[in-house]
Design a protein around this motif. Structure first.
Motif, short mmCIF file in Angstrom:
data_model
loop_
_atom_site.label_atom_id
_atom_site.label_comp_id
_atom_site.label_asym_id
_atom_site.label_seq_id
_atom_site.Cartn_x
_atom_site.Cartn_y
_atom_site.Cartn_z
N MET A 231 0.83 -1.21 0.00
CA MET A 231 0.00 0.00 0.00
C MET A 231 0.87 1.26 0.00
O MET A 231 0.55 2.25 -0.68
N GLY A 232 1.95 1.23 0.77
CA GLY A 232 2.81 2.41 0.84
C GLY A 232 3.48 2.75 -0.47
O GLY A 232 3.71 3.93 -0.78
N MET A 233 3.80 1.76 -1.30
CA MET A 233 4.46 1.99 -2.59
C MET A 233 3.46 2.37 -3.68
O MET A 233 3.85 2.90 -4.71
N SER A 234 2.19 2.08 -3.47
CA SER A 234 1.19 2.35 -4.49
C SER A 234 0.92 3.86 -4.60
O SER A 234 0.83 4.56 -3.59
N GLN A 235 0.76 4.32 -5.83
CA GLN A 235 0.40 5.72 -6.09
C GLN A 235 -0.99 5.81 -6.72
O GLN A 235 -1.38 6.87 -7.21
N ASN A 236 -1.73 4.71 -6.69
CA ASN A 236 -3.05 4.64 -7.32
C ASN A 236 -4.11 4.87 -6.25
O ASN A 236 -4.41 3.99 -5.46
N GLN A 237 -4.70 6.07 -6.24
CA GLN A 237 -5.70 6.38 -5.22
C GLN A 237 -6.96 5.55 -5.39
O GLN A 237 -7.67 5.27 -4.42
N CYS A 238 -7.27 5.10 -6.61
CA CYS A 238 -8.45 4.27 -6.84
C CYS A 238 -8.28 2.89 -6.21
O CYS A 238 -9.27 2.23 -5.87
N MET A 291 6.27 3.89 1.59
CA MET A 291 6.37 5.29 1.13
C MET A 291 7.83 5.72 1.01
O MET A 291 8.21 6.42 0.06
N ILE A 292 8.66 5.29 1.96
CA ILE A 292 10.09 5.63 1.90
C ILE A 292 10.75 4.95 0.71
O ILE A 292 11.55 5.56 -0.02
N LEU A 293 10.44 3.67 0.49
CA LEU A 293 11.01 2.94 -0.64
C LEU A 293 10.65 3.59 -1.97
O LEU A 293 11.48 3.69 -2.88
N PHE A 294 9.40 4.03 -2.08
CA PHE A 294 8.99 4.68 -3.34
C PHE A 294 9.74 5.99 -3.54
O PHE A 294 10.19 6.30 -4.65
N SER A 295 9.89 6.78 -2.45
CA SER A 295 10.56 8.07 -2.59
C SER A 295 12.05 7.90 -2.90
O SER A 295 12.66 8.74 -3.56
N VAL A 296 12.66 6.79 -2.43
CA VAL A 296 14.10 6.58 -2.63
C VAL A 296 14.38 5.90 -3.97
O VAL A 296 15.28 6.31 -4.71
N THR A 297 13.62 4.85 -4.29
CA THR A 297 13.91 4.04 -5.48
C THR A 297 13.03 4.39 -6.67
O THR A 297 13.40 4.10 -7.81
N GLY A 298 11.85 4.93 -6.42
CA GLY A 298 10.93 5.20 -7.52
C GLY A 298 10.11 3.98 -7.92
O GLY A 298 9.27 4.05 -8.81
N TYR A 299 10.33 2.83 -7.24
CA TYR A 299 9.55 1.62 -7.54
C TYR A 299 8.17 1.75 -6.91
O TYR A 299 8.03 2.07 -5.74
N ASP A 300 7.15 1.48 -7.70
CA ASP A 300 5.81 1.41 -7.12
C ASP A 300 5.42 -0.05 -6.95
O ASP A 300 6.22 -0.95 -7.17
N ASP A 301 4.16 -0.28 -6.55
CA ASP A 301 3.75 -1.65 -6.22
C ASP A 301 3.63 -2.54 -7.45
O ASP A 301 3.44 -3.75 -7.32
N SER A 302 3.73 -1.98 -8.67
CA SER A 302 3.63 -2.79 -9.89
C SER A 302 4.97 -3.04 -10.55
O SER A 302 5.04 -3.65 -11.61
N SER A 303 6.07 -2.61 -9.90
CA SER A 303 7.39 -2.85 -10.48
C SER A 303 7.78 -4.31 -10.28
O SER A 303 7.36 -4.96 -9.31
N PRO A 304 8.59 -4.86 -11.19
CA PRO A 304 8.95 -6.29 -11.09
C PRO A 304 9.62 -6.67 -9.77
O PRO A 304 9.31 -7.70 -9.18
N LYS A 305 10.55 -5.83 -9.27
CA LYS A 305 11.23 -6.16 -8.02
C LYS A 305 10.26 -6.16 -6.84
O LYS A 305 10.37 -7.01 -5.95
N ALA A 306 9.32 -5.21 -6.84
CA ALA A 306 8.33 -5.19 -5.76
C ALA A 306 7.42 -6.41 -5.83
O ALA A 306 7.05 -6.99 -4.80
N LEU A 307 7.05 -6.83 -7.04
CA LEU A 307 6.20 -8.01 -7.20
C LEU A 307 6.91 -9.28 -6.75
O LEU A 307 6.31 -10.15 -6.13
N ILE A 308 8.20 -9.38 -7.06
CA ILE A 308 8.97 -10.56 -6.64
C ILE A 308 9.07 -10.63 -5.11
O ILE A 308 8.87 -11.69 -4.50
N MET A 309 9.36 -9.48 -4.49
CA MET A 309 9.43 -9.44 -3.02
C MET A 309 8.09 -9.81 -2.41
O MET A 309 8.01 -10.59 -1.45
N GLU A 310 7.00 -9.24 -2.94
CA GLU A 310 5.67 -9.54 -2.42
C GLU A 310 5.34 -11.02 -2.58
O GLU A 310 4.79 -11.66 -1.66
N GLY A 311 5.67 -11.60 -3.75
CA GLY A 311 5.35 -13.01 -4.00
C GLY A 311 6.11 -13.96 -3.10
O GLY A 311 5.54 -14.90 -2.54
N LEU A 312 7.42 -13.72 -2.92
CA LEU A 312 8.24 -14.62 -2.11
C LEU A 312 7.89 -14.53 -0.63
O LEU A 312 7.71 -15.55 0.05
#
Length: 368
Positions: A231-238, A291-312
Motif C-alpha cells: 500500500m505504501g508503494m502504491s500511487q493509485n488512489q483508486c 512510502m520511503i522505498l517509493f521516494s528513494v527508489t521510484g519503484y511502485d507496487d507494480s514494479s517487477p522487483k516489488a512483485l517478486i518481493m511480495e510473491g516470495l
C-alpha cells in the motif's frame, strides 16, 4: 513473446495522484492501527473477564477455534493467491527463472517445513530442559517440614534423646503392621510421582501454547508488513481508497485470530501488551516503509522487483500460517483436547466457531 501491457492505461493514469494517495495513506495508518488494537485486544480482554469463572476454559477454547478459522482462511484465501498473482504477473513471469518454475508453491512448502523444524526443535528443547530435575522418586530423600518447635517436639516424640522403642505384639501382628506401613509409604510415593508428572505435563502444554503464539505472530507480521509495504508503494488512489476500509476489517479478524492464541497461552501482562503492540504497528510501519522505498527508489507496487518481493514473502508467510493453523491449532484442539473429546456439544460449538472464523475472513477477500 506476448507484450506486457496494462489493461486500462487511461484509467490508471487518471487514478495516479501522488498527493491524494499520500493523504489516503496517512488516514489508513491511523485507522489500521486502531482497528488492529481492537481486534487483538478483544479476545485477550474476554479471556481475562472469564478467568476464574466456570465458563473460562470453554470460552477460551471457542475463541481459539474461531481464531484458527481466521488464520487458515487468511493463509489460503488471502496470502497464497496474492503471492501466486504477484509471481504470475507478466512483468515477472516473462523472465527467467520465474517462468520456468512454480516458486510460489516451493516457497510455501519451505515456509511450512521451516515452521515444522522450529516446532520440533523448540519442543525437544523444552522437554529436554524439563526432563532434568524430575528424576525417579525412588531413592529421593525427603526432609521433614515444620517450624523449629514442631520439629523439636516431633524429634522428642520419636526418641531422639537416645531412647529406643521396640514394637510390641505377636510376629503375625508385627508383620501385618509392617506390610501396611510399607503399602502406605508406597501409595504416598506413587501419588507424589503422579502429581509431579501432571504438573510437568501442564507446564509443557503451557510452553507449547506460548511457542505457537510466538511463531504464529512471526507469520502474521510477515503478512502485515507485505500488505503495508504494498500500500505504501502504491500511487493509485483508486486502489488505496477501497483498501482502507477492507484492511480495517481484515486487521480486526486477523487480530482476533492471534489474540485468541495469546489469551490461551497465559503470558504475563507485559509480554501480552508487547505482542499486541507489535501486531498493531506492523502494517502502519509497513505503509511508512513502502512510502520511503517509493521516494528513494521510484519503484511502485507494480514494479517487477516489488512483485517478486511480495510473491516470495507472501508465499513464505502462507506456508507458516497453513502449518500453524492445521497442526498447532485445529489438530491440537480437536484431537488432543480432553475437554472437547468428553463433551460432544462443546465439540459441535467449536466446529461452528471454526467455520464462522473461516467464513468471516473469506468474505473479506471480495475487497482485500
Amino acid at each position: 513473446m506476448v507484450a506486457c501491457l496494462p489493461a486500462d492505461t487511461a484509467r490508471t493514469l487518471l487514478c495516479r495522484d501522488g498527493r491524494a494517495a499520500a493523504h489516503l495513506k496517512l488516514i489508513s495508518i491511523v485507522v489500521i492501527f486502531l482497528t488492529s488494537i481492537i481486534g487483538i485486544s478483544l479476545p485477550v480482554l474476554l479471556a481475562r473477564y472469564f478467568q476464574g469463572k466456570p465458563l473460562y476454559d470453554k470460552a477460551v477454547l471457542l475463541i481459539k477455534c474461531f481464531a484458527a478459522g481466521v488464520i487458515l482462511s487468511t493463509s489460503l484465501v488471502h496470502v497464497l493467491p496474492d503471492a501466486f498473482d504477484a509471481l504470475s504477473d507478466c512483468q515477472v513471469a516473462s523472465h527467467h527463472p520465474w517462468k520456468d518454475y512454480p516458486f510460489s508453491g516451493l516457497v510455501t512448502l519451505i515456509g511450512a517445513l521451516l515452521a515444522l523444524l522450529v516446532d520440533i526443535t523448540a519442543t525437544s528443547h523444552v522437554e529436554h530442559g524439563h526432563g532434568h530435575g524430575h528424576g525417579d522418586s525412588h531413592g529421593e530423600k525427603y526432609s521433614p517440614v515444620g517450624t523449629h518447635e514442631e520439629l523439636a517436639v516431633s524429634e522428642k516424640k520419636s526418641g531422639s534423646h537416645g531412647e529406643k522403642y521396640t514394637p510390641v505384639g505377636t510376629r503375625e501382628e508385627l508383620a501385618v503392621s509392617e506390610k501396611k506401613s510399607g503399602e502406605t509409604r508406597c501409595e504416598l510415593g506413587e501419588l507424589g510421582v503422579v502429581n509431579s508428572e501432571q504438573q510437568r505435563v501442564e507446564e509443557l502444554v503451557r510452553l507449547k501454547q506460548r511457542l505457537v503464539s510466538q511463531v504464529l505472530e512471526i507469520g502474521i507480521i510477515f503478512h502485515s508488513v507485505i500488505i503495508g509495504v504494498t500500500m505504501g508503494m502504491s500511487q493509485n488512489q483508486c486502489t488505496i481508497r477501497p483498501l482502507v476500509l477492507a484492511l480495517a476489517f481484515h486487521q480486526i479478524f486477523e487480530g482476533m485470530g492471534l489474540g485468541g492464541c495469546i489469551a490461551q497461552a497465559g503470558f504475563s501482562f507485559g509480554t501480552t501488551a508487547y505482542m499486541c503492540f507489535m501486531f498493531s504497528v506492523t502494517t502502519p510501519v509497513g505503509i511508512v516503509l513502502g512510502m520511503i522505498l517509493f521516494s528513494v527508489t521510484g519503484y511502485d507496487d507494480s514494479s517487477p522487483k516489488a512483485l517478486i518481493m511480495e510473491g516470495l514473502l507472501g508465499s513464505f508467510s502462507s506456508g507458516i500460517l497453513i502449518y500453524m493453523g492445521l497442526v498447532d491449532l485445529i489438530a491440537v484442539d480437536f484431537f488432543h483436547n480432553k475437554m472437547m473429546s468428553s463433551n460432544l456439544s462443546l465439540k459441535k460449538a467449536s466446529y461452528i466457531a471454526l467455520i464462522l472464523g473461516s467464513i468471516s475472513m473469506s468474505i473479506l477477500a471480495l475487497w482485500a
